[in-house]
Scaffold this active site. Structure first.
Site, PDB file in Angstrom:
ATOM      1  N   LEU A 212      -1.660   4.253  11.234  1.00 13.26           N
ATOM      2  CA  LEU A 212      -1.005   4.766  12.458  1.00 13.26           C
ATOM      3  C   LEU A 212      -0.563   3.744  13.298  1.00 13.26           C
ATOM      4  CD1 LEU A 212      -3.969   7.192  13.648  1.00 13.26           C
ATOM      5  CD2 LEU A 212      -1.875   7.774  12.713  1.00 13.26           C
ATOM      6  N   GLY A 213      -1.131   2.469  13.120  1.00  5.41           N
ATOM      7  CA  GLY A 213      -0.599   1.463  13.985  1.00  5.41           C
ATOM      8  C   GLY A 213      -1.205   0.032  13.465  1.00  5.41           C
TER       9      GLY A 213
ATOM     10  N   GLY B 268      -2.153  -4.459  14.364  1.00  5.93           N
ATOM     11  CA  GLY B 268      -2.083  -5.228  15.608  1.00  5.93           C
ATOM     12  C   GLY B 268      -2.594  -6.560  14.926  1.00  5.93           C
TER      13      GLY B 268
ATOM     14  N   ILE C 282      -5.534  -8.005  15.003  1.00  2.56           N
ATOM     15  CA  ILE C 282      -6.965  -8.206  14.393  1.00  2.56           C
ATOM     16  C   ILE C 282      -7.399  -6.653  13.500  1.00  2.56           C
ATOM     17  CG2 ILE C 282      -7.908  -9.193  16.310  1.00  2.56           C
ATOM     18  CD1 ILE C 282      -9.630  -6.849  17.081  1.00  2.56           C
ATOM     19  N   GLY C 283      -6.463  -6.005  13.363  1.00  2.00           N
ATOM     20  CA  GLY C 283      -6.721  -4.806  12.365  1.00  2.00           C
ATOM     21  C   GLY C 283      -5.587  -3.861  12.390  1.00  2.00           C
TER      22      GLY C 283
ATOM     23  N   VAL D 276      -4.959   0.317  12.276  1.00  2.00           N
ATOM     24  CA  VAL D 276      -5.628   1.630  12.454  1.00  2.00           C
ATOM     25  C   VAL D 276      -5.053   2.823  11.614  1.00  2.00           C
ATOM     26  CG1 VAL D 276      -6.044   3.491  14.329  1.00  2.00           C
ATOM     27  CG2 VAL D 276      -5.904   1.055  15.078  1.00  2.00           C
TER      28      VAL D 276
ATOM     29  N   ASP E 224      -4.959  -5.903  29.229  1.00  2.00           N
ATOM     30  CA  ASP E 224      -3.658  -5.782  28.257  1.00  2.00           C
ATOM     31  C   ASP E 224      -3.123  -4.378  28.629  1.00  2.00           C
ATOM     32  OD1 ASP E 224      -2.102  -6.451  26.245  1.00  2.00           O
ATOM     33  OD2 ASP E 224      -3.226  -5.489  24.786  1.00  2.00           O
TER      34      ASP E 224
END
Length: 496
Positions: free
Chosen positions: A110-111, A113, A115-116, A118, A229
């Protein structure tokens, strides 16, 4: 040091992490376009990562999983999700034994970033779907980002709010940290804004989303959490159209002591630092771990006076709860360039007021389709934030109330910024939010309802039942090449 020459883009144990340019950044993207939204260069690598996670789950089984489900999901339903069938599914799986990767079937990324990544996942043997954030331990350790992953997990475990994520369970294997959260089918607010006429929301729609974000920030500040953020990419749209604030790895945890404010005056000078009589003026402590929550409402029984003695009904109104961690100071250089508060860029140290600056940028972007200080590049953007005055374009035209609120939020000196002392209470009373029933925001009709997701497209293609899969021993757990005979379900992963 020249604040505009400060290093960006490299996170450290002190959390120097600037996200730029504007990217999907860990948020869940729409399931109907997630693969298309990925950069072409990411698709092959992602197929390898996907297969690595899948193979790791299949080969390791439950033996290498360390679950923290009792701490994260608990035995009791959280109030706002009391009738959530996903809770029941997770708790049933936990009751049968330690929960781990082998309990989930990965469907789609799904996404991604810093640090990881999803993933949309399905709990095996159920029709329950979740978003699972998977973080590689070795990668986090090599980049000094283990603390950020720990911070996010701890914060998610504290949350119980309709506009914030629900953490269903958390577990780790010898290779991954995994956080199982609520799945939002509507993508993020940035993508939704791009689909609007002229790429901006109507003022009514902007007020709806801003009101829900405001309540989420108010709740976080009451817990001593400075979010840091806020941006449309981190606002996810749920099935019913309400929003969910996501991604907490850049957040700051502090202690805070909520207090009552006698005055309910709507208009308070921005430089006065609040206003009204505070029953207990020692309302905030310094930054610490973990956060503490000490509500101080009335004196003890021995010295308790009548309500009228404390001015409980000043001007016919109840007193206001103030829970703003104003004394916290952080020197971290974190955020997204277009949303950075001036005090962060100048390196002066910052506190909870940065969230109200980003709230102003957020509202401006919803109404105008762009951020107010965006320059030709990142350095130009930072220069504009620090040195250029706020300007409004002639079109689209917005109300004077909206402009007034944005001006009050985008004051470059944090101690003069609206909500600096009184927090969300002061913003709620602004004329821009006139008519909003704060007690019933959750029941308001959203301006956009996402199309329902057809989960049948992810129907299982596994050749064997889950309990008859290949051996739990042997093989290389880090193997990322597609095995020919190991697990046919790999076929549905290899094209991401």
């Amino acid at each position: 040091m020249d604040p505009l020459s400060r290093p960006v883009g490299h996170a450290s144990a002190n959390q120097s992490a600037i996200q730029s340019p504007r990217t999907p950044s860990k948020s869940q993207l729409s399931t109907t376009s997630a693969a298309a939204a990925l950069p072409a260069s990411m698709k092959t690598n992602e197929a390898k990562t996907f297969s690595s996670i899948t193979n790791h789950a299949n080969l390791s089984g439950r033996s290498s999983t360390r679950s923290n489900s009792l701490e994260s999901s608990g035995g009791a339903n959280k109030p706002h999700t009391g009738r959530d069938v996903r809770w029941e599914a997770i708790q049933f799986a936990i009751a049968r034994g330690t929960i781990g990767l082998s309990n989930f079937r990965l469907l789609k990324r799904l996404g991604y970033g810093d640090i990881g990544s999803v993933y949309l996942v399905e709990l095996r043997g159920t029709n329950a779907h979740f978003a699972m954030k998977v973080m590689d331990k070795a990668s986090l350790a090599s980049r000094n980002k283990l603390l950020r992953a720990q911070t996010e997990k701890e914060i998610l475990g504290l949350l119980d709010h309709p506009f914030l994520p629900t953490l269903y369970t958390y577990f780790e294997t010898d290779k991954f940290y995994c956080i199982v959260m609520e799945f939002c089918s509507g993508g993020n607010l940035h993508s939704l804004r791009q689909k609007q006429p002229n790429k901006h929301f109507t003022e009514e729609a902007a007020r709806f989303y801003a009101s829900e974000v405001l309540l989420a920030l108010e709740y976080l500040h009451m817990l001593g959490i400075v979010y840091r953020d806020l941006k449309p990419e981190n606002l996810l749209v749920r099935d019913e159209g309400h929003i969910m604030l996501s991604d907490f790895d850049l957040s700051l945890r502090c202690s805070v002591s909520p207090t009552l404010v006698k005055s309910s005056s709507v208009h308070v000078s921005s430089g006065s630092g609040g206003g009204g009589g505070i029953l207990d003026d020692e309302s905030v402590q310094g930054c610490m771990q973990p956060s503490t929550f000490f509500p101080r409402i009335l004196p003890g029984k021995k010295n308790r006076k009548s309500k009228s003695d404390f001015g409980i009904f000043v001007g016919g109104s109840m007193p206001e709860l103030m829970a703003e961690p104003t004394n916290v100071r952080s020197m971290s250089f974190v955020g997204t360039h277009e949303y950075l508060a001036p005090e962060i860029i100048r390196g002066e140290g910052h506190g909870s007021a940065v969230d109200w600056w980003t709230f102003g940028i957020f509202l401006y972007e919803l109404l105008h389709g762009t951020t107010p200080f965006k320059g030709q590049g990142n350095r130009a953007t930072l220069f504009n934030v620090v040195g250029q005055p706020l300007k409004f374009p002639e079109n689209p035209q917005v109300s004077m109330a909206a402009r007034d609120l944005i001006r009050g939020l985008l004051v470059k000196e944090p101690h003069k910024r609206i909500a600096y002392r009184r927090g969300a209470t002061e913003i709620k009373q602004h004329p821009f939010f006139e008519g909003v029933n704060w007690a019933l925001v959750r029941s308001a009709l959203p301006p956009h309802i996402p199309e329902p997701v057809d989960f049948s497209q992810y129907a299982s293609k596994e050749a064997l039942p889950a309990d008859k899969k290949g051996p739990d021993v042997g093989g290389d757990k880090n193997d990322v090449s597609p095995p020919e005979n190991k697990n046919e379900s790999y076929i549905e992963f290899e094209y991401f």
